[in-house]
Design an enzyme around this catalytic site. Structure first.
Site, PDB file in Angstrom:
ATOM      1  N   ASP A   1      -1.219   6.616   6.408  1.00 36.28           N
ATOM      2  CA  ASP A   1      -2.361   5.804   5.975  1.00 36.28           C
ATOM      3  C   ASP A   1      -2.660   4.816   7.100  1.00 36.28           C
ATOM      4  O   ASP A   1      -1.893   3.896   7.357  1.00 36.28           O
ATOM      5  CB  ASP A   1      -1.988   5.063   4.683  1.00 36.28           C
TER       6      ASP A   1
ATOM      7  N   LYS B   1     -12.631  -1.403   7.342  1.00 40.10           N
ATOM      8  CA  LYS B   1     -11.977  -2.437   8.133  1.00 40.10           C
ATOM      9  C   LYS B   1     -12.398  -2.362   9.610  1.00 40.10           C
ATOM     10  O   LYS B   1     -13.056  -3.252  10.108  1.00 40.10           O
ATOM     11  CB  LYS B   1     -10.463  -2.348   7.976  1.00 40.10           C
TER      12      LYS B   1
ATOM     13  N   TRP C   1       0.815  -1.221   0.000  1.00 40.15           N
ATOM     14  CA  TRP C   1       0.000   0.000   0.000  1.00 40.15           C
ATOM     15  C   TRP C   1       0.839   1.258   0.000  1.00 40.15           C
ATOM     16  O   TRP C   1       0.505   2.236  -0.679  1.00 40.15           O
ATOM     17  CB  TRP C   1      -1.016  -0.030   1.138  1.00 40.15           C
TER      18      TRP C   1
HETATM   19  N1  PMP Z   1      -4.379   1.477   2.360  1.00 40.04           N
HETATM   20  C1  PMP Z   1      -4.440   0.310   3.028  1.00 40.04           C
HETATM   21  C2  PMP Z   1      -3.549   0.115   4.210  1.00 40.04           C
HETATM   22  C3  PMP Z   1      -5.325  -0.694   2.615  1.00 40.04           C
HETATM   23  O1  PMP Z   1      -5.394  -1.854   3.272  1.00 40.04           O
HETATM   24  C4  PMP Z   1      -6.155  -0.463   1.490  1.00 40.04           C
HETATM   25  C5  PMP Z   1      -7.169  -1.476   0.999  1.00 40.04           C
HETATM   26  N2  PMP Z   1      -7.132  -2.714   1.487  1.00 40.04           N
HETATM   27  C6  PMP Z   1      -6.028   0.748   0.814  1.00 40.04           C
HETATM   28  C7  PMP Z   1      -5.156   1.697   1.283  1.00 40.04           C
HETATM   29  C8  PMP Z   1      -6.860   1.040  -0.401  1.00 40.04           C
HETATM   30  O2  PMP Z   1      -8.129   1.318   0.005  1.00 40.04           O
HETATM   31  P1  PMP Z   1      -9.358   1.382  -0.994  1.00 40.04           P
HETATM   32  O3  PMP Z   1      -9.572   0.002  -1.515  1.00 40.04           O
HETATM   33  O4  PMP Z   1     -10.446   1.888  -0.114  1.00 40.04           O
HETATM   34  O5  PMP Z   1      -8.993   2.336  -2.065  1.00 40.04           O
END
Ligand code: PMP
Length: 355
Positions: free
Chosen positions: A162, A186, A93
């Site tokens: 994040d 989550k 990520w």
């Molecule tokens: N950051 C993290 C730490 C994630 O786990 C995720 C999705 N699993 C995201 C960003 C991306 O999020 P989204 O699918 O809502 O765009």
């Protein structure tokens, strides 16, 4: 009738049972007094649960965590003329976020040569740029199960995190950050809404090409109602936050998350290598536990057998992310100690039958 299941998925994740007893008319106008009350209550609960200081705005946006991979550089990379940002890359990520930011400025990737995302290199080895507009990191890497248990020291440079997959799983000192963002799906609700907590003085310097719906100053000036917000997701978040409050707040969530993750890590550590987690002890995630079965690199036949057996018992979404394989147990706030004990009992039994 639907069979009772336990969802160990990485997100969209399990919701607290208590939340299901509430219903809302989904056609409510976002300009109505009722909705105003919902968004204000949700914001106030967040402020209270995380002790958010007054000089921070809380925004409820669309576009997910990925939307903020663009939103962060579009709003903040111009804070200093050089348009530079430091990205600590510790997993999928943060790597994606760094790649997106490269469209808008110069990105200094701090951990460019990690051969696998299983550790956080010692902070003495990071070469941070003192004239960066901000330092970015992902507090919990959902795919790799790597979690920061400390706040990086940026020597005064604005810090951005994040927290999509460990938001409100523990207390956090918001005042140490310029910006925190998290998708709700989550720990705090369902998909559709992303929380951005941003220090007021950092707003108003967005690049001119920043899409208006991602412009923090515009959204803050409109109480997140510049355009139609994800009303239903915000409503659900409010219910989940109330549930967190009624269950002791961020401190209590942390205690439970430590207890839950220890149950699984202890079992892995005492399995003579039958179960193995590749992540350094110092940064093992309390939220997402990736592990392999049979041998270090994983015995795929055994892993399939494990997943099939779990699914028969109603334990679902335990398959590891397709990029790493194996198993991943996600133990977000709504997953109970009893849920985790059921998983541990199954792991124990599987070990006894197949070691
Ligand atoms: N950051 C993290 C730490 C994630 O786990 C995720 C999705 N699993 C995201 C960003 C991306 O999020 P989204 O699918 O809502 O765009």
């Amino acid at each position: 009738e639907k069979k009772q299941t336990i969802n160990f998925g990485a997100g969209p994740a399990k919701l607290p049972q208590a939340v299901f007893i509430f219903l809302l008319h989904p056609e409510m106008s976002h300009r109505s007094a009722d909705f105003s009350k919902i968004i204000n209550t949700t914001e106030n609960l967040l402020r209270e649960l995380l002790n958010v200081p007054e000089n921070y705005k809380i925004l409820f946006l669309q576009g997910g965590g990925s939307g903020q991979f663009s939103g962060v550089p579009l709003n903040l990379i111009g804070l200093k003329e050089d348009r530079c940002a430091d990205y600590l890359v510790t997993g999928t990520w943060s790597a994606r976020a760094a790649k997106e930011a490269e469209k808008y400025g110069k990105v200094n990737v701090i951990h460019p040569k990690l051969d696998s995302y299983t550790k956080i290199p010692d902070s003495s080895t990071w070469s941070l740029n003192p004239s960066a507009s901000y330092v970015y990191y992902c507090c919990n890497e959902t795919v790799h199960g790597v979690e920061f248990n400390f706040i990086p020291d940026t020597k005064g440079v604005v810090l951005v995190s994040d927290m999509s997959s460990n938001f409100l799983s523990r207390p956090v000192d918001v005042s140490k950050f310029g910006l925190i963002f998290a998708g709700a799906q989550k720990n705090v609700g369902c998909a559709g809404v992303t929380v951005v907590i941003v220090r007021e003085d950092l707003m108003g310097k967005a690049l001119k090409e920043c899409p208006i719906i991602l412009d923090y100053q515009v959204q803050a000036g409109n109480n997140s109602l510049y355009n139609t917000p994800p009303c239903f997701s915000i409503y659900i978040m409010g219910l989940v936050l109330e549930w967190i409050k009624n269950n002791g707040g961020a401190d209590a969530m942390e205690r439970l998350n430590v207890q839950k993750s220890n149950i699984i890590y202890d079992l892995i550590n005492h399995s003579n290598g039958f179960y193995s987690c590749p992540v350094d002890m110092a940064c093992r995630s309390r939220m997402n536990i990736p592990f392999r079965i049979g041998k270090k690199e994983g015995d795929e036949n055994l892993e399939k057998l494990f997943l099939d057996g779990a699914s028969k018992l109603g334990m679902i979404s335990l398959k590891g992310h397709r990029s790493v394989g194996g198993i991943r147990a996600s133990l977000y706030n709504a997953v109970t100690v009893e849920d985790v004990k059921a998983l541990a009992a199954y792991m124990e039994e599987f070990f006894n039958n197949h070691q």
